[in-house]
Design a protein around this motif. Structure first.
Motif, PDB file in Angstrom:
ATOM      1  N   ALA A  17      20.171  17.073  11.467  1.00 26.71           N
ATOM      2  CA  ALA A  17      21.400  17.063  10.684  1.00 26.71           C
ATOM      3  C   ALA A  17      22.360  16.008  11.206  1.00 26.71           C
ATOM      4  CB  ALA A  17      22.055  18.442  10.713  1.00 26.71           C
ATOM      5  N   ALA A  18      22.477  15.898  12.527  1.00 20.96           N
ATOM      6  CA  ALA A  18      23.374  14.903  13.114  1.00 20.96           C
ATOM      7  C   ALA A  18      22.884  13.483  12.846  1.00 20.96           C
ATOM      8  CB  ALA A  18      23.505  15.149  14.613  1.00 20.96           C
ATOM      9  N   GLU A  19      21.582  13.251  13.000  1.00 25.95           N
ATOM     10  CA  GLU A  19      21.031  11.910  12.768  1.00 25.95           C
ATOM     11  C   GLU A  19      21.164  11.501  11.304  1.00 25.95           C
ATOM     12  OE1 GLU A  19      19.761   9.526  14.677  1.00 25.95           O
ATOM     13  OE2 GLU A  19      20.136  10.604  16.544  1.00 25.95           O
ATOM     14  N   PHE A  20      20.841  12.416  10.396  1.00 27.85           N
ATOM     15  CA  PHE A  20      20.958  12.105   8.973  1.00 27.85           C
ATOM     16  C   PHE A  20      22.410  11.834   8.598  1.00 27.85           C
ATOM     17  CE2 PHE A  20      16.949  14.817   8.155  1.00 27.85           C
ATOM     18  CZ  PHE A  20      16.139  13.706   8.267  1.00 27.85           C
ATOM     19  N   ALA A  21      23.332  12.641   9.136  1.00 22.96           N
ATOM     20  CA  ALA A  21      24.748  12.469   8.808  1.00 22.96           C
ATOM     21  C   ALA A  21      25.258  11.113   9.289  1.00 22.96           C
ATOM     22  CB  ALA A  21      25.569  13.595   9.431  1.00 22.96           C
ATOM     23  N   GLU A  22      24.806  10.685  10.476  1.00 19.10           N
ATOM     24  CA  GLU A  22      25.300   9.445  11.063  1.00 19.10           C
ATOM     25  C   GLU A  22      24.616   8.203  10.512  1.00 19.10           C
ATOM     26  OE1 GLU A  22      24.760   9.930  15.262  1.00 19.10           O
ATOM     27  OE2 GLU A  22      25.976  11.763  15.328  1.00 19.10           O
ATOM     28  N   HIS A  23      23.321   8.332  10.203  1.00 17.63           N
ATOM     29  CA  HIS A  23      22.542   7.129   9.889  1.00 17.63           C
ATOM     30  C   HIS A  23      21.830   7.162   8.537  1.00 17.63           C
ATOM     31  CE1 HIS A  23      23.316   6.008  14.019  1.00 17.63           C
ATOM     32  NE2 HIS A  23      22.802   7.144  14.442  1.00 17.63           N
ATOM     33  N   GLY A  24      21.883   8.282   7.820  1.00 15.69           N
ATOM     34  CA  GLY A  24      21.221   8.361   6.525  1.00 15.69           C
ATOM     35  C   GLY A  24      19.786   8.846   6.622  1.00 15.69           C
ATOM     36  N   SER A  78      44.304  32.155  -6.513  1.00 20.07           N
ATOM     37  CA  SER A  78      43.015  31.672  -7.018  1.00 20.07           C
ATOM     38  C   SER A  78      42.984  30.157  -7.141  1.00 20.07           C
ATOM     39  CB  SER A  78      42.695  32.314  -8.367  1.00 20.07           C
ATOM     40  OG  SER A  78      43.693  31.994  -9.333  1.00 20.07           O
ATOM     41  N   GLU A  79      44.108  29.544  -7.455  1.00 19.08           N
ATOM     42  CA  GLU A  79      44.156  28.088  -7.576  1.00 19.08           C
ATOM     43  C   GLU A  79      44.008  27.436  -6.204  1.00 19.08           C
ATOM     44  OE1 GLU A  79      46.777  24.758 -10.006  1.00 19.08           O
ATOM     45  OE2 GLU A  79      47.739  26.624  -9.370  1.00 19.08           O
ATOM     46  N   GLN A  80      44.669  27.985  -5.197  1.00 21.23           N
ATOM     47  CA  GLN A  80      44.555  27.459  -3.843  1.00 21.23           C
ATOM     48  C   GLN A  80      43.144  27.639  -3.311  1.00 21.23           C
ATOM     49  OE1 GLN A  80      46.621  25.683  -2.162  1.00 21.23           O
ATOM     50  NE2 GLN A  80      45.637  25.683  -0.151  1.00 21.23           N
ATOM     51  N   ALA A  81      42.522  28.774  -3.631  1.00 22.48           N
ATOM     52  CA  ALA A  81      41.148  29.022  -3.184  1.00 22.48           C
ATOM     53  C   ALA A  81      40.213  27.964  -3.737  1.00 22.48           C
ATOM     54  CB  ALA A  81      40.703  30.414  -3.620  1.00 22.48           C
ATOM     55  N   LEU A  82      40.360  27.618  -5.022  1.00 25.43           N
ATOM     56  CA  LEU A  82      39.522  26.586  -5.629  1.00 25.43           C
ATOM     57  C   LEU A  82      39.771  25.226  -4.973  1.00 25.43           C
ATOM     58  CD1 LEU A  82      37.480  25.861  -7.848  1.00 25.43           C
ATOM     59  CD2 LEU A  82      39.429  25.481  -9.387  1.00 25.43           C
ATOM     60  N   LEU A  83      41.022  24.921  -4.685  1.00 24.26           N
ATOM     61  CA  LEU A  83      41.367  23.652  -4.027  1.00 24.26           C
ATOM     62  C   LEU A  83      40.720  23.561  -2.649  1.00 24.26           C
ATOM     63  CD1 LEU A  83      42.991  21.028  -3.628  1.00 24.26           C
ATOM     64  CD2 LEU A  83      44.919  22.455  -2.890  1.00 24.26           C
ATOM     65  N   VAL A  84      40.789  24.615  -1.867  1.00 25.56           N
ATOM     66  CA  VAL A  84      40.207  24.607  -0.519  1.00 25.56           C
ATOM     67  C   VAL A  84      38.694  24.457  -0.598  1.00 25.56           C
ATOM     68  CG1 VAL A  84      39.808  25.997   1.552  1.00 25.56           C
ATOM     69  CG2 VAL A  84      42.088  25.924   0.511  1.00 25.56           C
ATOM     70  N   PHE A  85      38.068  25.179  -1.532  1.00 19.33           N
ATOM     71  CA  PHE A  85      36.618  25.110  -1.697  1.00 19.33           C
ATOM     72  C   PHE A  85      36.178  23.686  -2.029  1.00 19.33           C
ATOM     73  CE2 PHE A  85      32.965  25.290  -4.649  1.00 19.33           C
ATOM     74  CZ  PHE A  85      32.019  25.846  -3.804  1.00 19.33           C
ATOM     75  N   MET A  86      36.834  23.074  -3.004  1.00 20.38           N
ATOM     76  CA  MET A  86      36.453  21.733  -3.414  1.00 20.38           C
ATOM     77  C   MET A  86      36.753  20.717  -2.310  1.00 20.38           C
ATOM     78  SD  MET A  86      37.524  21.742  -7.476  1.00 20.38           S
ATOM     79  CE  MET A  86      36.614  20.234  -7.879  1.00 20.38           C
ATOM     80  N   SER A  87      37.869  20.893  -1.615  1.00 24.43           N
ATOM     81  CA  SER A  87      38.226  19.980  -0.524  1.00 24.43           C
ATOM     82  C   SER A  87      37.195  20.034   0.597  1.00 24.43           C
ATOM     83  CB  SER A  87      39.611  20.327   0.026  1.00 24.43           C
ATOM     84  OG  SER A  87      40.613  20.155  -0.953  1.00 24.43           O
ATOM     85  N   ASP A  88      36.790  21.238   0.976  1.00 24.38           N
ATOM     86  CA  ASP A  88      35.800  21.382   2.046  1.00 24.38           C
ATOM     87  C   ASP A  88      34.473  20.733   1.661  1.00 24.38           C
ATOM     88  OD1 ASP A  88      37.659  22.724   3.515  1.00 24.38           O
ATOM     89  OD2 ASP A  88      36.670  24.673   3.472  1.00 24.38           O
ATOM     90  N   ALA A  89      34.070  20.939   0.407  1.00 24.80           N
ATOM     91  CA  ALA A  89      32.799  20.374  -0.049  1.00 24.80           C
ATOM     92  C   ALA A  89      32.853  18.846  -0.094  1.00 24.80           C
ATOM     93  CB  ALA A  89      32.443  20.935  -1.422  1.00 24.80           C
ATOM     94  N   ILE A  90      33.967  18.298  -0.538  1.00 28.63           N
ATOM     95  CA  ILE A  90      34.111  16.841  -0.582  1.00 28.63           C
ATOM     96  C   ILE A  90      34.110  16.260   0.827  1.00 28.63           C
ATOM     97  CG2 ILE A  90      35.710  14.960  -1.147  1.00 28.63           C
ATOM     98  CD1 ILE A  90      36.559  16.693  -3.597  1.00 28.63           C
ATOM     99  N   ASN A  91      34.833  16.898   1.729  1.00 27.27           N
ATOM    100  CA  ASN A  91      34.877  16.416   3.109  1.00 27.27           C
ATOM    101  C   ASN A  91      33.501  16.425   3.761  1.00 27.27           C
ATOM    102  OD1 ASN A  91      37.509  15.533   4.005  1.00 27.27           O
ATOM    103  ND2 ASN A  91      38.222  17.603   3.610  1.00 27.27           N
ATOM    104  N   LEU A  92      32.696  17.442   3.456  1.00 29.18           N
ATOM    105  CA  LEU A  92      31.341  17.487   3.992  1.00 29.18           C
ATOM    106  C   LEU A  92      30.534  16.289   3.525  1.00 29.18           C
ATOM    107  CD1 LEU A  92      28.912  18.797   5.404  1.00 29.18           C
ATOM    108  CD2 LEU A  92      28.532  20.138   3.326  1.00 29.18           C
ATOM    109  N   GLN A  93      30.621  15.985   2.248  1.00 28.49           N
ATOM    110  CA  GLN A  93      29.853  14.863   1.714  1.00 28.49           C
ATOM    111  C   GLN A  93      30.333  13.530   2.283  1.00 28.49           C
ATOM    112  OE1 GLN A  93      28.705  14.670  -2.363  1.00 28.49           O
ATOM    113  NE2 GLN A  93      29.173  16.815  -2.748  1.00 28.49           N
ATOM    114  N   ALA A  95      31.665  13.023   5.188  1.00 24.89           N
ATOM    115  CA  ALA A  95      31.302  12.929   6.603  1.00 24.89           C
ATOM    116  C   ALA A  95      29.803  12.806   6.825  1.00 24.89           C
ATOM    117  CB  ALA A  95      31.830  14.158   7.349  1.00 24.89           C
ATOM    118  N   ASP A  96      29.001  13.170   5.824  1.00 26.83           N
ATOM    119  CA  ASP A  96      27.547  13.225   5.981  1.00 26.83           C
ATOM    120  C   ASP A  96      26.894  12.220   5.045  1.00 26.83           C
ATOM    121  OD1 ASP A  96      24.843  13.856   6.064  1.00 26.83           O
ATOM    122  OD2 ASP A  96      25.197  15.997   6.217  1.00 26.83           O
ATOM    123  N   ARG A  97      26.418  11.108   5.608  1.00 27.77           N
ATOM    124  CA  ARG A  97      25.823  10.036   4.796  1.00 27.77           C
ATOM    125  C   ARG A  97      24.606  10.502   4.010  1.00 27.77           C
ATOM    126  NH1 ARG A  97      24.698   4.701   8.065  1.00 27.77           N
ATOM    127  NH2 ARG A  97      23.916   4.196   5.984  1.00 27.77           N
TER     128      ARG A  97
END
Length: 212
Positions: A17-24, A78-93, A95-97
């Motif tokens: 997971a670390a290698e893929f995230a850093e180098h693809g 409920s609106e804040q929950a959706l914002l946090v969910f989408m933000s976390d998912a975007i940040n993961l992508q 950070a992970d190549r």
């Protein structure tokens, strides 16, 4: 599975997971094995192919996001929950190549990965249903729509992330405005299944149902 085998498997998953995230996705099995502190043979005892290793990692990431979505159902806003969910998912992508690279046509045919994608869409759908009940999201949006919109924001802004940090927040805000019911117009086509196989796939897995 013996304790040492379980430990080696976990080390491999973390190293890969670390290698893929850093180098693809082009990272070699030899490099993953070296980072995990095991031999290449150990890798192949746990994962017969590199694709199986990718599926295990990517499926785990999808399930962790789904678990986060389920956790956010307890949020009163409920609106804040959706914002946090989408933000976390975007940040993961961002950070992970390898995250977006993993969704190839071949891997989409894997039943485990498709099931993990559906679980993520169901978690997103549950958050959407609460927001729709509160009148803050239009009625024709599904969990699959949310997953694809997350991918769209991440892929569109990642190339500029180094020069314009946080740019994804601008486009997520635009997406959230588009999800609101005010001035909504009918959508021309229905929502797709998240990890539905390509049209040429003639397998017998059946359709991937759209979750709200």
């Amino acid at each position: 599975m013996r304790a040492d085998a379980r430990r080696n498997r976990q080390l491999l998953l973390e190293a890969a997971a670390a290698e893929f995230a850093e180098h693809g996705m082009e990272v070699s099995i030899a490099r993953i094995a070296a980072r995990a502190g095991v031999g290449k043979g150990t890798v192949f005892r746990h994962f017969a192919t590199k694709e199986q290793l990718i599926i295990a990692i990517f499926g785990g990431q999808l399930d962790r996001l789904a678990a986060k979505g389920a956790e956010l159902l307890s949020c009163a806003d409920s609106e804040q929950a959706l914002l946090v969910f989408m933000s976390d998912a975007i940040n993961l992508q961002i950070a992970d190549r390898a995250f977006c690279q993993a969704v190839t046509a071949e891997l989409r045919r894997d039943p485990q990965l498709r099931a993990a994608g559906d679980r993520l869409a169901m978690a997103a759908g549950a958050l959407i249903a609460r927001a729709q009940a509160d009148g803050v999201v239009r009625d024709d949006i599904t969990g699959h729509d949310v997953v694809l919109l997350i991918n769209a924001v991440a892929q569109a802004t990642t190339p500029l992330g180094d020069t314009i940090p946080g740019l994804w927040q601008r486009y997520l805000s635009l997406v959230l405005d588009g999800l609101r019911p005010q001035a909504a117009r009918p959508l021309p086509v229905p929502a797709p299944g998240f990890l539905a196989p390509p049209a040429s796939d003639t397998g017998n897995d059946g359709p991937v149902h759209v979750a709200r």
